[in-house]
Design a protein around this motif. Structure first.
Motif, PDB file in Angstrom:
ATOM      1  N   LEU A 272      51.486  25.550  44.217  1.00  0.00           N
ATOM      2  CA  LEU A 272      50.917  25.823  42.906  1.00  0.00           C
ATOM      3  C   LEU A 272      49.629  25.026  42.784  1.00  0.00           C
ATOM      4  O   LEU A 272      49.659  23.803  42.850  1.00  0.00           O
ATOM      5  N   PHE A 273      48.521  25.712  42.650  1.00  0.00           N
ATOM      6  CA  PHE A 273      47.219  25.041  42.519  1.00  0.00           C
ATOM      7  C   PHE A 273      47.030  23.968  43.573  1.00  0.00           C
ATOM      8  O   PHE A 273      46.614  22.857  43.294  1.00  0.00           O
ATOM      9  N   GLY A 274      47.416  24.299  44.768  1.00  0.00           N
ATOM     10  CA  GLY A 274      47.116  23.376  45.850  1.00  0.00           C
ATOM     11  C   GLY A 274      48.148  22.280  46.090  1.00  0.00           C
ATOM     12  O   GLY A 274      48.130  21.640  47.113  1.00  0.00           O
ATOM     13  N   TRP A 275      49.038  22.035  45.145  1.00  0.00           N
ATOM     14  CA  TRP A 275      50.067  21.055  45.503  1.00  0.00           C
ATOM     15  C   TRP A 275      51.449  21.671  45.430  1.00  0.00           C
ATOM     16  O   TRP A 275      51.669  22.709  44.825  1.00  0.00           O
ATOM     17  N   ASN A 276      52.344  20.979  46.077  1.00  0.00           N
ATOM     18  CA  ASN A 276      53.632  21.577  46.349  1.00  0.00           C
ATOM     19  C   ASN A 276      54.750  20.712  45.791  1.00  0.00           C
ATOM     20  O   ASN A 276      55.132  19.728  46.407  1.00  0.00           O
ATOM     21  N   PRO A 277      55.231  21.039  44.614  1.00  0.00           N
ATOM     22  CA  PRO A 277      56.237  20.176  43.995  1.00  0.00           C
ATOM     23  C   PRO A 277      57.572  20.166  44.740  1.00  0.00           C
ATOM     24  O   PRO A 277      58.391  19.286  44.507  1.00  0.00           O
ATOM     25  N   TRP A 278      57.812  21.150  45.613  1.00  0.00           N
ATOM     26  CA  TRP A 278      59.096  21.164  46.324  1.00  0.00           C
ATOM     27  C   TRP A 278      59.116  20.202  47.492  1.00  0.00           C
ATOM     28  O   TRP A 278      60.150  20.008  48.102  1.00  0.00           O
ATOM     29  N   GLY A 279      57.992  19.658  47.814  1.00  0.00           N
ATOM     30  CA  GLY A 279      57.959  18.829  48.999  1.00  0.00           C
ATOM     31  C   GLY A 279      57.750  19.715  50.218  1.00  0.00           C
ATOM     32  O   GLY A 279      57.851  20.935  50.146  1.00  0.00           O
ATOM     33  N   ASN A 280      57.485  19.075  51.325  1.00  0.00           N
ATOM     34  CA  ASN A 280      57.191  19.817  52.537  1.00  0.00           C
ATOM     35  C   ASN A 280      58.482  20.067  53.305  1.00  0.00           C
ATOM     36  O   ASN A 280      58.928  19.251  54.091  1.00  0.00           O
ATOM     37  N   LEU A 281      59.089  21.230  53.055  1.00  0.00           N
ATOM     38  CA  LEU A 281      60.378  21.475  53.679  1.00  0.00           C
ATOM     39  C   LEU A 281      60.237  21.659  55.186  1.00  0.00           C
ATOM     40  O   LEU A 281      61.119  21.313  55.948  1.00  0.00           O
ATOM     41  N   ARG A 282      59.103  22.222  55.590  1.00  0.00           N
ATOM     42  CA  ARG A 282      58.936  22.438  57.043  1.00  0.00           C
ATOM     43  C   ARG A 282      58.758  21.118  57.765  1.00  0.00           C
ATOM     44  O   ARG A 282      59.262  20.910  58.844  1.00  0.00           O
ATOM     45  N   GLY A 283      58.038  20.224  57.107  1.00  0.00           N
ATOM     46  CA  GLY A 283      57.824  18.913  57.717  1.00  0.00           C
ATOM     47  C   GLY A 283      59.025  18.002  57.486  1.00  0.00           C
ATOM     48  O   GLY A 283      58.945  16.811  57.710  1.00  0.00           O
ATOM     49  N   GLN A 284      60.126  18.578  57.019  1.00  0.00           N
ATOM     50  CA  GLN A 284      61.366  17.844  56.793  1.00  0.00           C
ATOM     51  C   GLN A 284      61.239  16.761  55.720  1.00  0.00           C
ATOM     52  O   GLN A 284      62.096  15.899  55.609  1.00  0.00           O
ATOM     53  N   ASN A 285      60.159  16.772  54.937  1.00  0.00           N
ATOM     54  CA  ASN A 285      60.142  15.845  53.809  1.00  0.00           C
ATOM     55  C   ASN A 285      60.825  16.533  52.636  1.00  0.00           C
ATOM     56  O   ASN A 285      60.223  17.261  51.871  1.00  0.00           O
TER      57      ASN A 285
ATOM     58  N   LEU B 221      56.135  15.739  31.526  1.00  0.00           N
ATOM     59  CA  LEU B 221      55.058  15.115  32.289  1.00  0.00           C
ATOM     60  C   LEU B 221      55.613  14.124  33.313  1.00  0.00           C
ATOM     61  O   LEU B 221      55.201  14.131  34.478  1.00  0.00           O
ATOM     62  N   ILE B 222      56.536  13.300  32.867  1.00  0.00           N
ATOM     63  CA  ILE B 222      57.132  12.323  33.791  1.00  0.00           C
ATOM     64  C   ILE B 222      57.869  13.053  34.906  1.00  0.00           C
ATOM     65  O   ILE B 222      57.729  12.741  36.087  1.00  0.00           O
ATOM     66  N   VAL B 223      58.648  14.063  34.509  1.00  0.00           N
ATOM     67  CA  VAL B 223      59.438  14.796  35.486  1.00  0.00           C
ATOM     68  C   VAL B 223      58.531  15.441  36.535  1.00  0.00           C
ATOM     69  O   VAL B 223      58.857  15.492  37.718  1.00  0.00           O
ATOM     70  N   LEU B 224      57.352  15.935  36.095  1.00  0.00           N
ATOM     71  CA  LEU B 224      56.426  16.559  37.033  1.00  0.00           C
ATOM     72  C   LEU B 224      55.666  15.524  37.863  1.00  0.00           C
ATOM     73  O   LEU B 224      55.341  15.758  39.018  1.00  0.00           O
ATOM     74  N   TRP B 225      55.385  14.385  37.246  1.00  0.00           N
ATOM     75  CA  TRP B 225      54.564  13.375  37.906  1.00  0.00           C
ATOM     76  C   TRP B 225      55.270  12.813  39.139  1.00  0.00           C
ATOM     77  O   TRP B 225      54.658  12.635  40.186  1.00  0.00           O
ATOM     78  N   VAL B 226      56.581  12.557  38.992  1.00  0.00           N
ATOM     79  CA  VAL B 226      57.300  11.859  40.055  1.00  0.00           C
ATOM     80  C   VAL B 226      57.203  12.586  41.402  1.00  0.00           C
ATOM     81  O   VAL B 226      56.755  11.986  42.381  1.00  0.00           O
ATOM     82  N   PRO B 227      57.564  13.868  41.500  1.00  0.00           N
ATOM     83  CA  PRO B 227      57.567  14.469  42.847  1.00  0.00           C
ATOM     84  C   PRO B 227      56.171  14.752  43.376  1.00  0.00           C
ATOM     85  O   PRO B 227      55.999  14.954  44.571  1.00  0.00           O
ATOM     86  N   THR B 228      55.164  14.822  42.512  1.00  0.00           N
ATOM     87  CA  THR B 228      53.854  15.230  42.987  1.00  0.00           C
ATOM     88  C   THR B 228      52.937  14.066  43.271  1.00  0.00           C
ATOM     89  O   THR B 228      52.144  14.107  44.203  1.00  0.00           O
TER      90      THR B 228
END
Lengths: 237, 384, 308
Positions: free
Chosen positions: B171-184, B29-36
């Motif tokens: 995934l379900f509307g959010w993106n845990p990888w971050g926005n690679l196109r927006g360079q984030n 849960l913690i691991v998932l919470w941080v990036p999202t």
């Protein structure tokens, strides 16, 4: 007259209780032997008497209460210990070991030198090796050095922790002869802790039997060896 | 007097499994919470913490389990950093593929360092490894190899180059990888760091729970006795040194691609980096698998919090009289005091403190060997 | 030849500083078997104090003595308050505590005196320097065989020789020295012959820190300023010197320190082209590594026999 009087001595290492209340006495000029198996608490008794481990109970030496005293003041008051396993200072020369034994003394260095000479006369083999490192001495020589070093503080009571440990029987005999001689000539009281019952009984005026932190029997050497059950269980003959 | 609550748990029994699952769920849960859900700066902090975790875990294998004190792990970290930097900029490798290369290089160097460790012990070994940490940045700056390492000026543009063609994952509307196109790209490095930590954890766990782990502890507690009992000191020490060094190179690679610029004088690559790793390991609990993880989290938290107190008026009120006069940010001083206090009150670190508290209410009964599938209750052997 | 002589003396004076730190490390290690990671930082704190005394107008020699006294107290206090309670747990815990002391003292220096170099040259037009123990102006040199040798280098080298001789006398011919050697050899027996082991350890740490303070002040004098990073490299070379000589041998520490100082200067002088300033470090540590591989307890250290 009693020199050392111990009542209800308890000691241990942290949570581990080793001594469960020991009473014992050593008279002036007496050789008292304490016999016991491994782990009975012999070494712990001596360490508690010397004040290097925390202890409770009363310890009176020459009329003064030393049960709360620090190790150095106990040595100064006249109790010296010969540690188990020849606890010499292996990196120091024999001479320096002797000087270290005289550490608590406050008299002149000439008096200390005289004493060193005196003990070298008693242990002539030490005199030959006086500039050698103590660690290079043989086991018997190191044990002699440990005794001589303890004597340097001019004790009235000598606590000896298993001097026969790891020594050849002949050397042990020689050591015990020296102890007997010191006792007769100097009036030195000795509390000797031993596993080697046969030899120790010969020089003892009184004997204590120690078992798992308690004194289970005491009396003169003759009394104890006369008791059949004790003889079989502890003396093994 | 009221009786205190006391629970007995059988290791491997249902209660133990429930606790394990709960813990795992909490961690996930913690691991998932941080990036999202967390802010960018927190993701950054978490990534740094993960880098320290992996580094401290690899150090822990060598120091905590095998008892070989090393102050040279900053050099192994540096090997990872520079392998990645050189690989990416000079030969155009993909940053990810420099990781196994750094792993291998550090393994070889680690094995080489283990050779003197066969003869040298204790304080002498600490100083030999210390010299490794000392020599590494100097070696990088050595004029003779400046053609490769770019010397003191360092190497830049090490990071991943994301283009518009890079895939995004939703995934379900959010993106845990971050926005690679927006360079984030912060969550991206975060996930790589998570993978590295999981990998290092699994390797450490595998080693520790194996026969080799027991050999390590034997070496730590009495190496002479271990040798007499048939532990091959040379091989065991060599492998553990190599593994420890190799795993320490992984967070190094990560660090290089995350920051994008590497210089030999970065604090992490000097002796102070080694000291931080050691401190993290001790704060968390040396010789335990979770110690470095908790230690790194605690370290980053304290560093982050006290790092904000740059000006006297930012220091919280109750600390004002103690620290308000300081000409420097108080973070180092605070950390030093915490470190010393820990040695007094929790010599086995956070993990040790935790176990001590838990032991007051819970007793864990170990599973007897070879009885894994027997029924839990009433299985006492009859007639004994 | 002139150049060689000059480098030799420079190396010896640099090595003397390392030797002072190494001596402190060895004194502590012999007593308690611990590596005092904070040795350099204790010295640095004292060097800052001496600078401060100088700012207050106290002459150099009394300032130095006061600095050494402060060093003694820092060392003794660290042993009594921080090291002793932890040393029952594990030697590793002590090592960590000394790292904590190291960090704390370093921070304390920067908290009190700021992070920049002192004395700052920006104040006024006259270039101010850290008070030097010995004449250290550019024209203070003597000519020996055509080589210009700095007086301060010679003096520092001689000072270390004197300190070493003094320590030798204390170790071998005084009661305190006997007690220190006895504790180093067998602390248990030392207690039984009536030596106050705790006092001996406290004094050992104090002496070690006081000697370190002398080294710190002398070093700050050589490079004419003091800053928070000053002593860490010196500590590293000092510990390298102790490693080279053997951690339980004070004589070895001095010889080790001098050797490292000379090797470094020679290497930097003659092989500058190839080695360069940055790899100067590597050379001395390489020497140590080779020595340790041949003699794992250093040149003059005693190997301990292990029992199972």
């Amino acid at each position: 007259m009693t020199l050392l009087q111990v009542r209800g001595l308890k000691a241990g290492y942290g949570p581990l209780k080793v001594l469960e209340g020991i009473d014992l006495e050593v008279g002036e000029g007496e050789i008292v032997v304490m016999l016991g198996a491994n782990g009975a608490g012999k070494t712990t008794t001596l360490r508690a008497l010397s004040g290097v481990i925390p202890r409770t109970g009363t310890v009176e030496f020459a009329g003064a209460d030393i049960s709360k005293a620090s190790p150095e003041s106990i040595v100064r008051s006249g109790v010296a210990q010969v540690p188990q396993g020849r606890g010499t200072f292996p990196e120091l020369s024999v001479d320096d070991n002797m000087h270290a034994g005289a550490y608590p003394r406050r008299d002149s260095s000439a008096a200390i030198k005289t004493d060193i000479g005196k003990w070298y006369d008693v242990f002539p083999r030490l005199a030959d090796r006086r500039h050698q490192r103590a660690g290079s001495l043989s086991g018997g020589e190191q044990q002699m050095l440990a005794i001589a070093r303890a004597l340097m503080s001019r004790p009235t009571l000598l606590l000896c922790d298993e001097p026969s440990l790891g020594l050849a029987p002949l050397i042990t005999q020689e050591l015990f002869k020296v102890l007997e001689r010191l006792n007769k000539e100097e009036g030195l009281a000795v509390l000797l802790v031993e596993q080697n019952a046969n030899l120790a009984m010969h020089i003892a005026s009184r004997v204590y039997l120690l078992e798992t932190g308690r004194i289970v029997a005491s009396g003169s050497a003759a009394e104890l060896s006369a008791d059949d059950s004790i003889r079989k269980a502890y003396l093994g003959f | 007097m009221s009786r205190k609550l006391h629970v007995t748990i059988r290791s491997g029994g249902p209660a133990s499994w429930v606790i394990r699952l709960l813990t795992a769920a909490f961690v996930v849960l913690i691991v998932l919470w941080v990036p999202t859900r967390a802010s960018d700066s927190l993701i950054d902090t978490a990534t740094t913490a993960l880098v320290w975790m992996a580094a401290a875990m690899s150090l822990n294998l060598l120091v905590g389990y095998a008892g070989q004190l090393s102050l040279g792990h900053s050099a192994f970290l540096g090997i990872g950093v520079y392998t990645t930097a050189i690989g990416v900029t000079r030969w155009g490798w993909s940053p990810l593929w420099t990781m196994p290369v750094g792993f291998a290089v550090a393994f070889v160097v680690g094995v080489l360092v283990s050779l003197p460790a066969l003869r040298i012990k204790g304080v002498y070994l600490a100083l030999v490894t210390l010299s490794l940490a000392l020599v590494f940045p100097q070696f990088i700056k050595w004029p003779k190899i400046e053609w490769l390492t770019k010397g003191a000026s360092g190497i830049d543009q090490v990071s991943y180059k994301f283009s518009k063609d890079n895939p995004t994952f939703e995934l379900f509307g959010w993106n845990p990888w971050g926005n690679l196109r927006g360079q984030n790209v912060k969550p991206f490095y975060y996930w790589m760091a998570v993978l590295v930590v999981v990998f290092v954890y699994l390797v450490c766990r595998g080693v520790v729970k194996s026969r080799m782990g027991r050999s390590l502890v034997a070496i730590r507690d009495n190496s002479t006795a271990a040798a007499v009992m048939g532990v091959n000191l040379a091989v065991t020490k060599g492998v553990v040194f190599g593994l420890s060094a190799a795993m320490c190179a992984l967070p190094g690679s990560l660090l290089a691609m995350k920051t994008g610029t590497v210089t030999p004088d970065t604090a992490m690559l000097t002796v102070s980096g080694s000291i931080v790793m050691l401190v993290i390991m001790v704060v968390g609990g040396a010789g335990s698998l979770w110690g470095p993880i908790l230690g790194a989290a605690a370290y980053e938290l304290i560093a982050e919090k006290t790092g904000e107190w740059n000006e006297a008026d930012q220091i919280p009120g109750f600390l004002q009289p103690v620290l308000g006069w300081s000409e420097m940010p108080p973070s180092t001083g605070i950390f030093a005091v915490v470190l010393i206090a820990l040695m007094f009150f929790a010599p086995y670190g956070i993990v040790g403190l935790w176990r001590k508290q838990i032991a007051r209410v819970v007793t864990v009964v170990p599973r007897p060997a070879g009885t894994a599938n027997l029924p839990a209750e009433g299985s006492a052997p009859a007639g004994s | 030849m002139e150049l060689f002589l000059q480098r030799l003396v420079d190396g010896l004076s640099e090595g003397s500083i390392y030797a002072l730190i190494a001596l402190g490390l060895v004194i502590i290690f012999r007593g308690t078997g611990h590596l005092n990671f904070a040795q350099g930082e204790m010295a640095l704190f004292c060097a800052y104090c001496v600078y401060q005394f100088g700012e207050w107008g106290i002459p150099m020699i009394p300032a130095l003595l006061m600095g050494m006294v402060i060093g003694f107290f820092i060392g003794a206090l660290t042993e009594v308050a921080l090291v002793r309670p932890v040393s029952k747990r594990s030697p590793f815990a002590v090592f960590i505590v000394t790292i904590g002391v190291f960090q704390f003292l370093n921070w304390l220096d920067s908290a009190i005196w700021g992070g920049q170099q002192l004395p700052s040259s920006a104040i006024g037009s006259k270039q101010r320097t850290y008070p030097s123990l010995f004449p250290n102006d550019p024209d203070d040199f003597v000519t020996v065989f055509g080589a210009a040798i700095k007086i301060s280098s010679l003096c520092i080298f001689c000072m270390v020789l004197v300190i070493t001789a003094l320590l030798f006398v204390v170790f071998n011919y005084t009661k305190l020295g006997l007690a220190m050697r006895a504790v180093a050899s067998n602390a248990d027996s030392a207690k039984l012959v009536g030596i106050k082991v705790s006092q001996v350890l406290m004094v050992s740490w104090g002496i070690a820190a006081a000697i370190g303070a002398l080294g710190g002040v002398a070093f700050a004098g050589i490079i004419t300023t003091v800053n928070t990073g000053l002593m860490f490299t010196v500590f590293l070379y000092g510990s390298a010197a102790a490693t080279l000589g053997g951690f339980d041998s004070p004589g070895g520490a001095v010889i080790g320190g001098l050797t490292i100082g000379v090797v470094q200067n020679m290497v930097a002088g003659y092989a500058d082209e190839w080695v360069g300033t940055s790899m100067k470090v590597a050379v001395s540590f390489l020497v140590i590594l080779v020595v340790l591989l041949v003699r794992p307890s250093g040149l003059f250290g005693t190997a301990k026999v292990e029992r199972v």
